[in-house]
Design a protein around this motif. Sequence first.
Motif, PDB file in Angstrom:
ATOM      1  N   CYS A 148       0.834  -1.215   0.000  1.00 35.22           N
ATOM      2  CA  CYS A 148       0.000   0.000   0.000  1.00 35.22           C
ATOM      3  C   CYS A 148       0.861   1.254   0.000  1.00 35.22           C
ATOM      4  N   VAL A 149       1.928   1.250   0.792  1.00 34.90           N
ATOM      5  CA  VAL A 149       2.838   2.390   0.850  1.00 34.90           C
ATOM      6  C   VAL A 149       3.477   2.621  -0.519  1.00 34.90           C
ATOM      7  N   ALA A 150       3.891   1.548  -1.181  1.00 33.07           N
ATOM      8  CA  ALA A 150       4.489   1.680  -2.510  1.00 33.07           C
ATOM      9  C   ALA A 150       3.523   2.349  -3.482  1.00 33.07           C
ATOM     10  N   LEU A 151       2.248   1.929  -3.453  1.00 36.50           N
ATOM     11  CA  LEU A 151       1.262   2.515  -4.355  1.00 36.50           C
ATOM     12  C   LEU A 151       0.977   3.968  -4.003  1.00 36.50           C
ATOM     13  N   MET A 152       0.928   4.297  -2.709  1.00 34.22           N
ATOM     14  CA  MET A 152       0.741   5.696  -2.295  1.00 34.22           C
ATOM     15  C   MET A 152       1.848   6.583  -2.849  1.00 34.22           C
ATOM     16  N   LEU A 153       3.090   6.095  -2.723  1.00 28.60           N
ATOM     17  CA  LEU A 153       4.237   6.897  -3.159  1.00 28.60           C
ATOM     18  C   LEU A 153       4.246   7.072  -4.669  1.00 28.60           C
ATOM     19  N   LYS A 154       3.911   6.024  -5.397  1.00 29.04           N
ATOM     20  CA  LYS A 154       3.855   6.120  -6.854  1.00 29.04           C
ATOM     21  C   LYS A 154       2.756   7.078  -7.288  1.00 29.04           C
ATOM     22  N   THR A 155       1.626   7.078  -6.576  1.00 25.92           N
ATOM     23  CA  THR A 155       0.534   7.995  -6.885  1.00 25.92           C
ATOM     24  C   THR A 155       0.941   9.443  -6.610  1.00 25.92           C
ATOM     25  N   ALA A 156       1.652   9.649  -5.498  1.00 20.56           N
ATOM     26  CA  ALA A 156       2.077  10.991  -5.126  1.00 20.56           C
ATOM     27  C   ALA A 156       3.208  11.502  -6.002  1.00 20.56           C
ATOM     28  N   LEU A 157       4.035  10.599  -6.525  1.00 16.82           N
ATOM     29  CA  LEU A 157       5.211  10.963  -7.302  1.00 16.82           C
ATOM     30  C   LEU A 157       5.253  10.073  -8.551  1.00 16.82           C
ATOM     31  N   PRO A 158       4.419  10.374  -9.543  1.00 15.72           N
ATOM     32  CA  PRO A 158       4.273   9.461 -10.691  1.00 15.72           C
ATOM     33  C   PRO A 158       5.562   9.191 -11.455  1.00 15.72           C
ATOM     34  N   ASP A 159       6.529  10.125 -11.406  1.00 16.57           N
ATOM     35  CA  ASP A 159       7.789   9.946 -12.142  1.00 16.57           C
ATOM     36  C   ASP A 159       8.844   9.193 -11.339  1.00 16.57           C
ATOM     37  N   ALA A 160       8.479   8.659 -10.178  1.00 14.51           N
ATOM     38  CA  ALA A 160       9.457   7.980  -9.329  1.00 14.51           C
ATOM     39  C   ALA A 160      10.138   6.848 -10.097  1.00 14.51           C
ATOM     40  N   HIS A 161      11.460   6.751  -9.908  1.00 14.34           N
ATOM     41  CA  HIS A 161      12.192   5.628 -10.498  1.00 14.34           C
ATOM     42  C   HIS A 161      12.913   4.818  -9.425  1.00 14.34           C
ATOM     43  N   GLU A 162      12.791   5.246  -8.153  1.00 17.84           N
ATOM     44  CA  GLU A 162      13.355   4.483  -7.043  1.00 17.84           C
ATOM     45  C   GLU A 162      12.328   4.416  -5.919  1.00 17.84           C
ATOM     46  N   LEU A 163      12.222   3.246  -5.301  1.00 15.07           N
ATOM     47  CA  LEU A 163      11.408   3.060  -4.105  1.00 15.07           C
ATOM     48  C   LEU A 163      12.283   2.450  -3.012  1.00 15.07           C
ATOM     49  N   ALA A 164      12.231   3.046  -1.832  1.00 16.54           N
ATOM     50  CA  ALA A 164      12.830   2.437  -0.649  1.00 16.54           C
ATOM     51  C   ALA A 164      11.698   2.219   0.346  1.00 16.54           C
ATOM     52  N   LEU A 165      11.544   0.994   0.804  1.00 14.39           N
ATOM     53  CA  LEU A 165      10.492   0.622   1.741  1.00 14.39           C
ATOM     54  C   LEU A 165      11.131  -0.020   2.960  1.00 14.39           C
ATOM     55  N   GLY A 166      10.416  -0.051   4.080  1.00 13.85           N
ATOM     56  CA  GLY A 166      10.995  -0.703   5.248  1.00 13.85           C
ATOM     57  C   GLY A 166      10.045  -0.751   6.420  1.00 13.85           C
ATOM     58  N   PHE A 167      10.485  -1.455   7.452  1.00 16.30           N
ATOM     59  CA  PHE A 167       9.669  -1.612   8.654  1.00 16.30           C
ATOM     60  C   PHE A 167      10.582  -1.823   9.851  1.00 16.30           C
ATOM     61  N   GLU A 168      10.039  -1.503  11.018  1.00 14.38           N
ATOM     62  CA  GLU A 168      10.731  -1.739  12.287  1.00 14.38           C
ATOM     63  C   GLU A 168       9.765  -2.417  13.239  1.00 14.38           C
ATOM     64  N   THR A 169      10.189  -3.508  13.842  1.00 16.97           N
ATOM     65  CA  THR A 169       9.346  -4.225  14.788  1.00 16.97           C
ATOM     66  C   THR A 169      10.235  -5.015  15.728  1.00 16.97           C
ATOM     67  N   ALA A 170       9.672  -5.442  16.851  1.00 24.87           N
ATOM     68  CA  ALA A 170      10.451  -6.221  17.820  1.00 24.87           C
ATOM     69  C   ALA A 170       9.691  -7.470  18.255  1.00 24.87           C
ATOM     70  N   HIS A 171       8.706  -7.914  17.461  1.00 28.63           N
ATOM     71  CA  HIS A 171       7.912  -9.051  17.915  1.00 28.63           C
ATOM     72  C   HIS A 171       8.667 -10.368  17.735  1.00 28.63           C
ATOM     73  N   LYS A 172       8.278 -11.350  18.543  1.00 26.45           N
ATOM     74  CA  LYS A 172       8.827 -12.701  18.426  1.00 26.45           C
ATOM     75  C   LYS A 172       8.336 -13.359  17.141  1.00 26.45           C
ATOM     76  N   MET A 173       9.070 -14.383  16.719  1.00 21.27           N
ATOM     77  CA  MET A 173       8.700 -15.105  15.503  1.00 21.27           C
ATOM     78  C   MET A 173       7.899 -16.360  15.834  1.00 21.27           C
ATOM     79  N   SER A 174       7.045 -16.747  14.885  1.00 23.65           N
ATOM     80  CA  SER A 174       6.389 -18.045  14.957  1.00 23.65           C
ATOM     81  C   SER A 174       7.320 -19.104  14.380  1.00 23.65           C
ATOM     82  N   GLN A 175       6.932 -20.375  14.503  1.00 20.48           N
ATOM     83  CA  GLN A 175       7.734 -21.452  13.935  1.00 20.48           C
ATOM     84  C   GLN A 175       7.863 -21.322  12.418  1.00 20.48           C
TER      85      GLN A 175
END
Length: 347
Positions: free
Chosen positions: A134-161
């Motif tokens: 969703c973030v990627a699509l928002m950014l492309k909509t806001a900046l139609p000429d974009a030729h680079e996307l940087a995406l990311g996340f930060e979290t500290a939750h435990k992992m499942s198996q």
Amino acid sequence: MQWMIYGANGYTGELIAREAKRRGAAPVLAGRNGVSIAALATELDLPSKVFSLDAPTDLAAALDGTGLVLNCAGPFSKTAVPLMRACLAARAHYLDITGEIEILEGAHRFDAEARAAGIILCPGVGFDVAPTDCVALMLKTALPDAHELALGFETAHKMSQGTAKTLIESLGKSGKVRRDGKIADLPIGQGFRQIDFGCGVRRAMPIPWGDVASAYYTTGVPNIMVYTPISPARLAIARLTNVFGFVIQRPRVQAWLAARIEHNVVGPDAAAREASPTWIWGEARTPGGQTREVRFQCSNGYTFTVFSALAIVERLLATEFPPGCWTPAAIMGQEFILSLPGTTKID
């Protein structure tokens, strides 16, 4: 339309099954472990099926009468392609909660077959990769000429198996980015930058996350990288896996690590999920240097997956959508992330 959760006895599959039941839905609970599936189906008073993915004839029979399959059985490197092929044969929509680049990229090779079968293939309907899509699509909509996307996340939750098993499959392998429309290797430990994901600036490292594949099909932007914060200790471990990757990738070592995970790893409980939100960040850049950034805080990745996956299931069960291989944001729109509980946009 009858629909199925495959891997319903896994950590995330069970969370989704319980929420689906709470909403009044009646999915078929399915998986390979007959004892676990039967116990959960009895508790929730839902129908069930037990089958493996090894025999195509068994798969065809198991999916008879099913209109949609939500695959929650990781690692998806072992389950996604057999179930996709079975769904194509049965003319059933296929969804999963993978974040594996190979699966997200590979699904698009079935696009023509999906259109011919009149079904939808949409991997990555959970935390991997729905919010960043969703973030990627928002950014492309806001900046139609974009030729680079940087995406990311930060979290500290435990992992499942399942998440842990997917992680060990990637140990010792190269990182991945998209350059000029092609997926390329990037050695672990290169490409650092400072990023504020929403709660302070962190040193972040590129990772082989699913958006390297999916965001390209959502936006058409040819250059994509995905980041997450990295501590010095985790970086040292990552670099060691680069050196000893040939050992870690040996089948016996992988089997031993998987067995240790099954014995020792338990996914986070409700209190832990509630206490560990996730921050999502994205940046688009044009060739001329113009940029746009967005940030969100959302629920824990597993909680997000429950709400996101079920919302997409409900959409496909209720309304027509053109067949083919799609991404979550292409089906649900860029504002989808804001429709889910626990998500707020950060100024």
